[in-house]
Design a protein around this motif. Sequence first.
Motif, PDB file in Angstrom:
ATOM      1  N   VAL A   1       0.856  -1.184   0.000  1.00  0.00           N
ATOM      2  CA  VAL A   1       0.000   0.000   0.000  1.00  0.00           C
ATOM      3  C   VAL A   1       0.886   1.226   0.000  1.00  0.00           C
ATOM      4  CG1 VAL A   1      -1.504   1.400   1.455  1.00  0.00           C
ATOM      5  CG2 VAL A   1      -2.060  -0.967   1.065  1.00  0.00           C
ATOM      6  N   ASP A   2       0.428   2.220  -0.696  1.00  0.00           N
ATOM      7  CA  ASP A   2       1.185   3.449  -0.820  1.00  0.00           C
ATOM      8  C   ASP A   2       1.055   4.273   0.461  1.00  0.00           C
ATOM      9  OD1 ASP A   2       2.416   5.690  -1.759  1.00  0.00           O
ATOM     10  OD2 ASP A   2       1.484   5.522  -3.722  1.00  0.00           O
ATOM     11  N   THR A   3       2.175   4.680   1.024  1.00  0.00           N
ATOM     12  CA  THR A   3       2.061   5.561   2.190  1.00  0.00           C
ATOM     13  C   THR A   3       1.779   6.990   1.756  1.00  0.00           C
ATOM     14  OG1 THR A   3       4.389   6.118   2.207  1.00  0.00           O
ATOM     15  CG2 THR A   3       3.720   4.205   3.499  1.00  0.00           C
ATOM     16  N   SER A   4       2.093   7.278   0.507  1.00  0.00           N
ATOM     17  CA  SER A   4       1.852   8.572  -0.124  1.00  0.00           C
ATOM     18  C   SER A   4       2.462   9.761   0.613  1.00  0.00           C
ATOM     19  CB  SER A   4       0.361   8.810  -0.351  1.00  0.00           C
ATOM     20  OG  SER A   4      -0.313   8.976   0.870  1.00  0.00           O
ATOM     21  N   HIS A   5       3.461   9.510   1.397  1.00  0.00           N
ATOM     22  CA  HIS A   5       4.195  10.652   1.948  1.00  0.00           C
ATOM     23  C   HIS A   5       5.028  11.270   0.827  1.00  0.00           C
ATOM     24  CE1 HIS A   5       3.356  10.908   6.166  1.00  0.00           C
ATOM     25  NE2 HIS A   5       3.546   9.617   6.347  1.00  0.00           N
ATOM     26  N   GLU A   6       5.108  12.579   0.846  1.00  0.00           N
ATOM     27  CA  GLU A   6       5.796  13.245  -0.251  1.00  0.00           C
ATOM     28  C   GLU A   6       7.266  13.490   0.040  1.00  0.00           C
ATOM     29  OE1 GLU A   6       3.625  16.677  -1.733  1.00  0.00           O
ATOM     30  OE2 GLU A   6       1.841  15.771  -0.884  1.00  0.00           O
ATOM     31  N   ASP A   7       7.676  13.112   1.202  1.00  0.00           N
ATOM     32  CA  ASP A   7       9.095  13.283   1.508  1.00  0.00           C
ATOM     33  C   ASP A   7       9.500  12.160   2.457  1.00  0.00           C
ATOM     34  OD1 ASP A   7      11.669  14.342   2.005  1.00  0.00           O
ATOM     35  OD2 ASP A   7      10.933  16.349   1.566  1.00  0.00           O
ATOM     36  N   MET A   8      10.676  12.299   2.946  1.00  0.00           N
ATOM     37  CA  MET A   8      11.235  11.269   3.794  1.00  0.00           C
ATOM     38  C   MET A   8      10.370  10.995   5.032  1.00  0.00           C
ATOM     39  SD  MET A   8      14.901  11.523   5.548  1.00  0.00           S
ATOM     40  CE  MET A   8      15.778  12.196   4.153  1.00  0.00           C
ATOM     41  N   ILE A   9      10.249   9.739   5.376  1.00  0.00           N
ATOM     42  CA  ILE A   9       9.541   9.371   6.601  1.00  0.00           C
ATOM     43  C   ILE A   9      10.558   9.341   7.736  1.00  0.00           C
ATOM     44  CG2 ILE A   9       8.236   7.551   7.756  1.00  0.00           C
ATOM     45  CD1 ILE A   9       7.277   6.666   4.989  1.00  0.00           C
ATOM     46  N   HIS A  10      10.231   9.985   8.826  1.00  0.00           N
ATOM     47  CA  HIS A  10      11.196  10.033   9.916  1.00  0.00           C
ATOM     48  C   HIS A  10      10.882   9.067  11.040  1.00  0.00           C
ATOM     49  CE1 HIS A  10      13.194  13.366   8.133  1.00  0.00           C
ATOM     50  NE2 HIS A  10      12.067  14.034   8.046  1.00  0.00           N
ATOM     51  N   ASP A  11       9.645   8.698  11.152  1.00  0.00           N
ATOM     52  CA  ASP A  11       9.327   7.804  12.250  1.00  0.00           C
ATOM     53  C   ASP A  11       8.082   6.998  11.907  1.00  0.00           C
ATOM     54  OD1 ASP A  11       9.730   6.614  14.662  1.00  0.00           O
ATOM     55  OD2 ASP A  11       8.692   8.139  15.835  1.00  0.00           O
ATOM     56  N   ALA A  12       8.034   5.827  12.438  1.00  0.00           N
ATOM     57  CA  ALA A  12       6.851   4.982  12.287  1.00  0.00           C
ATOM     58  C   ALA A  12       6.635   4.318  13.632  1.00  0.00           C
ATOM     59  CB  ALA A  12       7.093   3.946  11.204  1.00  0.00           C
TER      60      ALA A  12
ATOM     61  N   SER B   1      12.293  10.397  -0.495  1.00  0.00           N
ATOM     62  CA  SER B   1      11.074   9.746  -0.078  1.00  0.00           C
ATOM     63  C   SER B   1      11.500   8.521   0.709  1.00  0.00           C
ATOM     64  CB  SER B   1      10.223   9.367  -1.273  1.00  0.00           C
ATOM     65  OG  SER B   1      10.960   8.520  -2.109  1.00  0.00           O
ATOM     66  N   SER B   2      10.583   7.936   1.373  1.00  0.00           N
ATOM     67  CA  SER B   2      10.944   6.816   2.221  1.00  0.00           C
ATOM     68  C   SER B   2      10.083   5.620   1.889  1.00  0.00           C
ATOM     69  CB  SER B   2      10.742   7.167   3.689  1.00  0.00           C
ATOM     70  OG  SER B   2      11.588   8.219   4.046  1.00  0.00           O
ATOM     71  N   ALA B   3      10.663   4.495   2.125  1.00  0.00           N
ATOM     72  CA  ALA B   3       9.890   3.279   1.990  1.00  0.00           C
ATOM     73  C   ALA B   3       9.577   2.786   3.385  1.00  0.00           C
ATOM     74  CB  ALA B   3      10.692   2.238   1.245  1.00  0.00           C
TER      75      ALA B   3
END
Lengths: 368, 905
Positions: A54-65, B509-511
Amino acid sequence: MREAVLTWCVPLELLCSHPLPVSAFLKTQVKLYTYRACAGKDEMGKMVSVINTVDTSHEDMIHDAQMDYYGTRLATCSSDRSVKIFDVRNGGQILIADLRGHEGPVWQVAWAHPMYGNILASCSYDRKVIIWREENGTWEKSHEHAGHDSSVNSVCWAPHDYGLILACGSSDGAISLLTYTGEGQWEVKKINNAHTIGCNAVSWAPAVVPGSLIDQPSGQKPNYIKRFASGGCDNLIKLWKEEEDGQWKEEQKLEAHSDWVRDVAWAPSIGLPTSTIASCSQDGRVFIWTCDDASGNTWSPKLLHKFNDVVWHVSWSITANILAVSGGDNKVTLWKESVDGQWVCISDVNKGQGSVSASVTEGQQNEQ
Amino acid sequence: MGKKRTTSGEGRERQRLPARRFRIAAPRADSADGGSFFFPLLGLTDRGFSDCPDLKMSRVTTALGGSVLTGRTMHCHLDAPANAISVCRDAAQVVVAGRSIFKIYAIEEEQFVEKLNLRVGRKPSLNLSCADVVWHQMDENLLATAATNGVVVTWNLGRPSRNKQDQLFTEHKRTVNKVCFHPTEAHVLLSGSQDGFMKCFDLRRKDSVSTFSGEATEAGQGRWASLPVAQRCILRILHSFAHGLMRDAESRANEAQESWGCPDYPLGLCSGPQAGQSESVRDVQFSIRDYFTFASTFENGNVQLWDIRRPDRCERMFTAHNGPVFCCDWHPEDRGWLATGGRDKMVKVWDMTTHRAKEMHCVQTIASVARVKWRPECRHHLATCSMMVDHNIYVWDVRRPFVPAAMFEEHRDVTTGIAWRHPHDPSFLLSGSKDSSLCQHLFRDASQPVERANPEGLCYGLFGDLAFAAKESLVAAESGRKPYTGDRRHPIFFKRKLDPAEPFAGLASSALSVFETEPGGGGMRWFVDTAERYALAGRPLAELCDHNAKVARELGRNQVAQTWTMLRIIYCSPGLVPTANLNHSVGKGGSCGLPLMNSFNLKDMAPGLGSETRLDRSKGDTRSDTVLLDSSATLITNEDNEETEGSDVPADYLLGDVEGEEDELYLLDPEHTHPEEPECVLPQEAFPLRHEIVDTPPGPEHLQDKADSPHVSGSEADVASLAPVDSSFSLLSVSHALYDSRLPPDFFSVLVRDMLHFYAEQGDVQMAVSVLIILGERVRKDIDEQTQEHWYTSYIDLLQRFRLWNVSNEVVKLSTSRAVSCLNQASTTLHVNCSHCKRPMSNRGWVCDRCHRCASMCAVCHHVVKGLFVWCQGCSHGGHLQHIMKWLEGSSHCPAGCGHLCEYS
């Protein structure tokens, strides 16, 4: 006779290292992948399969999950200023909420204990901490804390036994503690100059009661000692303790890293009342700190490993026996303490190579 | 400075020269084409053309000089806050202008050196209170300033006198926000003012050549433009007269306004005839590429594009921002790109070449954008600063709109002016600030928030799954705005492909991945299954143990299964041992027991299952457990002839297969220190023991005897050491041995305690608590209360996390710890409402505070019902269950006497 040590592999690494065209089942760019390692007939071999994307569709880097208390929801935050919440039950990923309110990259999110409702805290480069709350299925901003002078890098909820308390570490060097006092009011306590240059991470100690619970007259709240650890740009890990007058005092200064401390994680206390803290740093080293005495004064570091790149995160499994470490090389490794007290990597990619081809074919079948 | 070094840099520069020259020459070509329209309009003579070759030459020289720019990050203190800065084309001087400062500084390698103070005269007029300053990009001697009182002043540094003031244009009625020289035309100056007008000046004339009105309606502006020149002049004079006072007031107001940090709106001074109608001009910029075009930005959020030859109407107008547009900048290379910045905290990049201005990029900053400047030589970079709150200067990659590529944090107050030092050098940025300092920033020294940002997220989920978000490989630099369309086939988890030369070249972007794991790796499914299936109470101990062992085995947790089996043996089996043989065993001496049973079990296995057993064993297969469990039964029926094989098999097994632990057992055993002995001893000892197991319960006195034996403590230590190393197999054998040597369950308590601690330490608090509950008093006293409680609370917490409420409740109920068992009470609330007034009852007592009556009185005995209350649904009278039942047996009427015929069924 020892039980066979099960080999363990990071599935994705395997996929990527495999010569087969991985893109066959990587259709678009940003996706949420679920991999399942399942034990087959042969316990030595592990198989990997793609369950869903599934697409997270964040437009930039993810920093935390961060996963919530029940492991059913996943909150992610990104440089694109948004916080997203996904339902990850049964291998599916459904976007529940897209929270917008920050004006800068959002560094970290933290779930509060569900006994207080569905509450999520997020902190951002815009110097703000926002506490989000779900009411009747919709997520709303419930509180905004703007008490820092610089980027807020880390948020962490205290164990639920203490009430709703949030610790926030900021680049301005201060750590602030927000305590919910009811009726939408939050009381702020600030530890100024906790870390010179800045604080990068905070992590609460699990709630352990000094002395037996039995001594407490029933109905009276047990006298908890609140503690948390923080890591900062001064290469130090500091332990903080709440004094009886409600003020926070530096209890310990743990010194071993030679560069910025990036993350600290206090292990959940399950089993023996030994305190354990994992810390990782810009210098590529991961330390495990343990404290055996009840007073909590003597902490001994043990080097887990020296990585070649910055280590960004350390995370304990729920039973505190496995530590996940993620480094600048985009790899996750899992570590477990062996019987003789040494920390061994249980997710060595090479070990599991034998099962790769099986896993990829299975993945493709699943895809079809 | 730059020129001095020309020679050294020449060689390198020459190779790139053609491109540069072309770039610089391009506008000239334009001007040559369009010159015939433009020059007559401005009244230019041939002199304009004669300048051209010179200019071109000097420009190139500058470019040569620029390549050897050296310097470092440095700053110097100014006497007063700066409002604007501008760099000389030689990149060696910078002019700083402010309300009370107007100075030229030389940029040297190590420091700024004040060269000239242009603020001369005893009583500085308001003309010197500069809102903006611009240095001519071709003429090193030419400067223009915009004053807060509406005056535009030009300065000629070539003048011999101390006062370098050249011309004074007093055409604007209010603060002039911006002045701008034509990039290629020497004498054309453009100004934009708060009064809503832009004026174009020819520096060889005393007044403006043309006026452009920012007013949206063309009619009004047409009327103004169509007035005869003479009339216009009169009007202008009148206006200036009428606003003479206002100007003063306004500049003061501006001052106040800016010091308060909110200069967005021109306060309440919009009373002039035009001011009400036309929007204030915030910025004007000549297009670098199009000779006649300039852009202007307005406080109402509009951007207009003008042709300088057509003052009557703008070429194009569009709304760019929500709120004032404070600044704009043409891209130095891309013909149609215009960057605008507004109070809405956004920087937008527009493509002006298309018919309608198209928004190409949008960068969101933290604070309102006061200045924007494209970074030379970096196509997608621009620098911004804010006019309030935020003091930093940011360099953005427009394709990565959320995180600045670089950040300069030197200033302690609002940054008011930024300028790249040289039009072809991307590394030097100059800035002036309200904190009265002038800075040179080196891009190299900039802090890079991207680098500081954490590129990875990691979280251990409840079920042992691992969520991991990591930076993806970056996109190729020129892939345009939309980063996620198109099928880039890179596997997501490849390492970062950052180009070290330009770290911000691409998008990020991040995965996000979620890994699931299994037992052994940290998965928690076993936990849920185990919790649900374990039996903790309600059956005899042996059955519970067997059941749990079975559950564990079915879940593939052999060690746990073994533990349960052992527990069963330890605590349940004694009943089987005959008293008669007990004495026999005791008489033999404890030392024999241990090795004896080892051989005994093994022997039993060998004939029963053959080589298969061993294979299973080495695999850790579950079957071996069952075999062992049944061993006693098998032994009983076994014949002596099988015994003869025994001497070989155990020896083989013990020597070839067994791990260190079992060897240790031998070594510790006094009788087996001689390696040649075992073969003779084992069969002898093994035989009688078979019969021991048959059917007699152990006498307690024997147990006591045995517990004190010195040998026992030795083997106890051994067993304890075995527990943590997963050696369930050998452990089991040993347990048999110990048991058969008449050891009381008490004796094992230390062992069991250690075992529980071991499990807890391994993170399997479930095992610890389950055993604790099942064994109850048998082990409770050996483990201190605090630890028990800790285990209980940890386990309950875990159960609740997995939403196993029933199991959690069962555990709470079964727990022997008071603090734990009161957990359920603490979280259960009963709300009681008064049956008369329907309001909530107070906490204590049975009398309602409000109606002062006892709630729930029994209609029969007239006492308060504190337990079960039964009432008739017809008349709502009732009472104690027993009383009502008894009453209704004898009467069918309501006991309260209401006459209702109650029924109880």
